[in-house]
Design a protein around this motif. Structure first.
Motif, PDB file in Angstrom:
ATOM      1  N   MET A  43       0.850  -1.189   0.000  1.00 45.65           N
ATOM      2  CA  MET A  43       0.000   0.000   0.000  1.00 45.65           C
ATOM      3  C   MET A  43       0.892   1.248   0.000  1.00 45.65           C
ATOM      4  N   SER A  44       0.434   2.285  -0.637  1.00 46.42           N
ATOM      5  CA  SER A  44       1.186   3.527  -0.756  1.00 46.42           C
ATOM      6  C   SER A  44       1.187   4.292   0.560  1.00 46.42           C
ATOM      7  N   ARG A  45       2.300   4.943   0.833  1.00 47.77           N
ATOM      8  CA  ARG A  45       2.358   5.777   2.031  1.00 47.77           C
ATOM      9  C   ARG A  45       1.850   7.185   1.750  1.00 47.77           C
ATOM     10  N   PHE A  46       1.450   7.446   0.522  1.00 46.96           N
ATOM     11  CA  PHE A  46       0.953   8.755   0.133  1.00 46.96           C
ATOM     12  C   PHE A  46      -0.553   8.682  -0.058  1.00 46.96           C
ATOM     13  N   ASN A  47      -1.268   9.581   0.604  1.00 52.74           N
ATOM     14  CA  ASN A  47      -2.721   9.602   0.518  1.00 52.74           C
ATOM     15  C   ASN A  47      -3.241  10.490  -0.603  1.00 52.74           C
ATOM     16  N   SER A  48      -2.349  11.266  -1.204  1.00 54.67           N
ATOM     17  CA  SER A  48      -2.767  12.170  -2.265  1.00 54.67           C
ATOM     18  C   SER A  48      -1.572  12.511  -3.140  1.00 54.67           C
ATOM     19  N   PHE A  49      -1.881  13.021  -4.328  1.00 59.51           N
ATOM     20  CA  PHE A  49      -0.815  13.464  -5.210  1.00 59.51           C
ATOM     21  C   PHE A  49      -0.073  14.650  -4.594  1.00 59.51           C
ATOM     22  N   GLN A  50      -0.813  15.522  -3.914  1.00 53.66           N
ATOM     23  CA  GLN A  50      -0.193  16.694  -3.272  1.00 53.66           C
ATOM     24  C   GLN A  50       0.843  16.257  -2.233  1.00 53.66           C
ATOM     25  N   ALA A  51       0.619  15.146  -1.572  1.00 50.19           N
ATOM     26  CA  ALA A  51       1.596  14.629  -0.613  1.00 50.19           C
ATOM     27  C   ALA A  51       2.764  13.955  -1.330  1.00 50.19           C
ATOM     28  N   PHE A  52       2.511  13.375  -2.491  1.00 50.37           N
ATOM     29  CA  PHE A  52       3.539  12.653  -3.231  1.00 50.37           C
ATOM     30  C   PHE A  52       4.508  13.581  -3.960  1.00 50.37           C
ATOM     31  N   TYR A  53       4.015  14.670  -4.531  1.00 48.91           N
ATOM     32  CA  TYR A  53       4.830  15.508  -5.409  1.00 48.91           C
ATOM     33  C   TYR A  53       6.104  16.047  -4.747  1.00 48.91           C
ATOM     34  N   PRO A  54       6.079  16.542  -3.504  1.00 49.10           N
ATOM     35  CA  PRO A  54       7.341  16.978  -2.890  1.00 49.10           C
ATOM     36  C   PRO A  54       8.351  15.828  -2.761  1.00 49.10           C
ATOM     37  N   TYR A  55       7.863  14.643  -2.458  1.00 48.71           N
ATOM     38  CA  TYR A  55       8.750  13.469  -2.417  1.00 48.71           C
ATOM     39  C   TYR A  55       9.350  13.226  -3.798  1.00 48.71           C
ATOM     40  N   TYR A  56       8.516  13.296  -4.824  1.00 51.10           N
ATOM     41  CA  TYR A  56       8.980  13.080  -6.189  1.00 51.10           C
ATOM     42  C   TYR A  56      10.082  14.071  -6.549  1.00 51.10           C
ATOM     43  N   LEU A  57       9.882  15.336  -6.230  1.00 56.45           N
ATOM     44  CA  LEU A  57      10.905  16.342  -6.510  1.00 56.45           C
ATOM     45  C   LEU A  57      12.195  16.055  -5.736  1.00 56.45           C
ATOM     46  N   SER A  58      12.071  15.552  -4.514  1.00 60.13           N
ATOM     47  CA  SER A  58      13.268  15.244  -3.718  1.00 60.13           C
ATOM     48  C   SER A  58      14.069  14.090  -4.328  1.00 60.13           C
ATOM     49  N   GLU A  59      13.424  13.272  -5.133  1.00 59.76           N
ATOM     50  CA  GLU A  59      14.097  12.172  -5.817  1.00 59.76           C
ATOM     51  C   GLU A  59      14.694  12.616  -7.157  1.00 59.76           C
ATOM     52  N   HIS A  60      14.565  13.895  -7.470  1.00 56.81           N
ATOM     53  CA  HIS A  60      15.043  14.459  -8.740  1.00 56.81           C
ATOM     54  C   HIS A  60      15.862  15.718  -8.488  1.00 56.81           C
ATOM     55  N   ARG A  61      16.814  15.665  -7.613  1.00 61.59           N
ATOM     56  CA  ARG A  61      17.624  16.839  -7.265  1.00 61.59           C
ATOM     57  C   ARG A  61      18.729  17.113  -8.281  1.00 61.59           C
ATOM     58  N   ASN A  62      19.210  16.084  -8.935  1.00 63.27           N
ATOM     59  CA  ASN A  62      20.310  16.258  -9.878  1.00 63.27           C
ATOM     60  C   ASN A  62      19.793  16.886 -11.180  1.00 63.27           C
ATOM     61  N   PRO A  63      20.350  18.026 -11.579  1.00 61.52           N
ATOM     62  CA  PRO A  63      19.876  18.703 -12.797  1.00 61.52           C
ATOM     63  C   PRO A  63      20.012  17.840 -14.054  1.00 61.52           C
ATOM     64  N   LYS A  64      21.029  16.980 -14.105  1.00 60.72           N
ATOM     65  CA  LYS A  64      21.195  16.123 -15.280  1.00 60.72           C
ATOM     66  C   LYS A  64      20.092  15.074 -15.343  1.00 60.72           C
ATOM     67  N   CYS A  65      19.683  14.570 -14.205  1.00 66.02           N
ATOM     68  CA  CYS A  65      18.569  13.621 -14.160  1.00 66.02           C
ATOM     69  C   CYS A  65      17.298  14.290 -14.658  1.00 66.02           C
ATOM     70  N   ARG A  66      17.006  15.484 -14.136  1.00 63.67           N
ATOM     71  CA  ARG A  66      15.808  16.203 -14.572  1.00 63.67           C
ATOM     72  C   ARG A  66      15.874  16.541 -16.058  1.00 63.67           C
ATOM     73  N   THR A  67      17.057  16.906 -16.548  1.00 58.21           N
ATOM     74  CA  THR A  67      17.210  17.217 -17.965  1.00 58.21           C
ATOM     75  C   THR A  67      16.878  15.999 -18.819  1.00 58.21           C
ATOM     76  N   LEU A  68      17.322  14.823 -18.399  1.00 60.78           N
ATOM     77  CA  LEU A  68      16.977  13.618 -19.151  1.00 60.78           C
ATOM     78  C   LEU A  68      15.469  13.359 -19.113  1.00 60.78           C
ATOM     79  N   HIS A  69      14.820  13.655 -17.989  1.00 51.62           N
ATOM     80  CA  HIS A  69      13.356  13.554 -17.926  1.00 51.62           C
ATOM     81  C   HIS A  69      12.720  14.501 -18.946  1.00 51.62           C
TER      82      HIS A  69
END
Length: 105
Positions: A1-27
């Motif tokens: 089961m997900s530990r996130f109850n909403s997308f609003q709760a998930f999005y900051p976590y998602y951004l924290s997993e994408h701190r490297n600018p090169k990773c985000r650029t590839l996205h």
């Protein structure tokens, strides 16, 4: 089961997993190519190219995680939130709401 109850709760976590600018650029490259292939397929009627969409989108993103971010893509545990978050991050980048260089946390 997900530990996130909403997308609003998930999005900051998602951004924290994408701190490297090169990773985000590839996205961003993958997302741009996905839009390009989708538009090409729709306007040319050449539907056979649509199979490339997940390969392009996930391929570029996962390379960024494995090579630069050194973490597992959020897609593995949160596939739907992650897919949505990737497009929100892309939109936020294009509209200037997300700075390219994020401060370390």
């Amino acid at each position: 089961m997900s530990r996130f109850n909403s997308f609003q709760a998930f999005y900051p976590y998602y951004l924290s997993e994408h701190r490297n600018p090169k990773c985000r650029t590839l996205h961003y490259i993958g997302s741009t190519l996905v839009v390009g292939v989708l538009l090409f397929s729709v306007f040319s009627g050449q539907w056979r190219w649509l199979w490339l969409l997940p390969l392009i989108g996930y391929g570029f993103a996962w390379l960024g995680h494995f090579i630069f971010e050194h973490n597992k893509p959020a897609t593995f545990k949160h596939p739907w939130y992650s897919l949505l978050a990737d497009w929100v991050m892309f939109k936020d980048f294009l509209t200037g709401q997300l700075k390219h260089k994020m401060p370390p946390q």
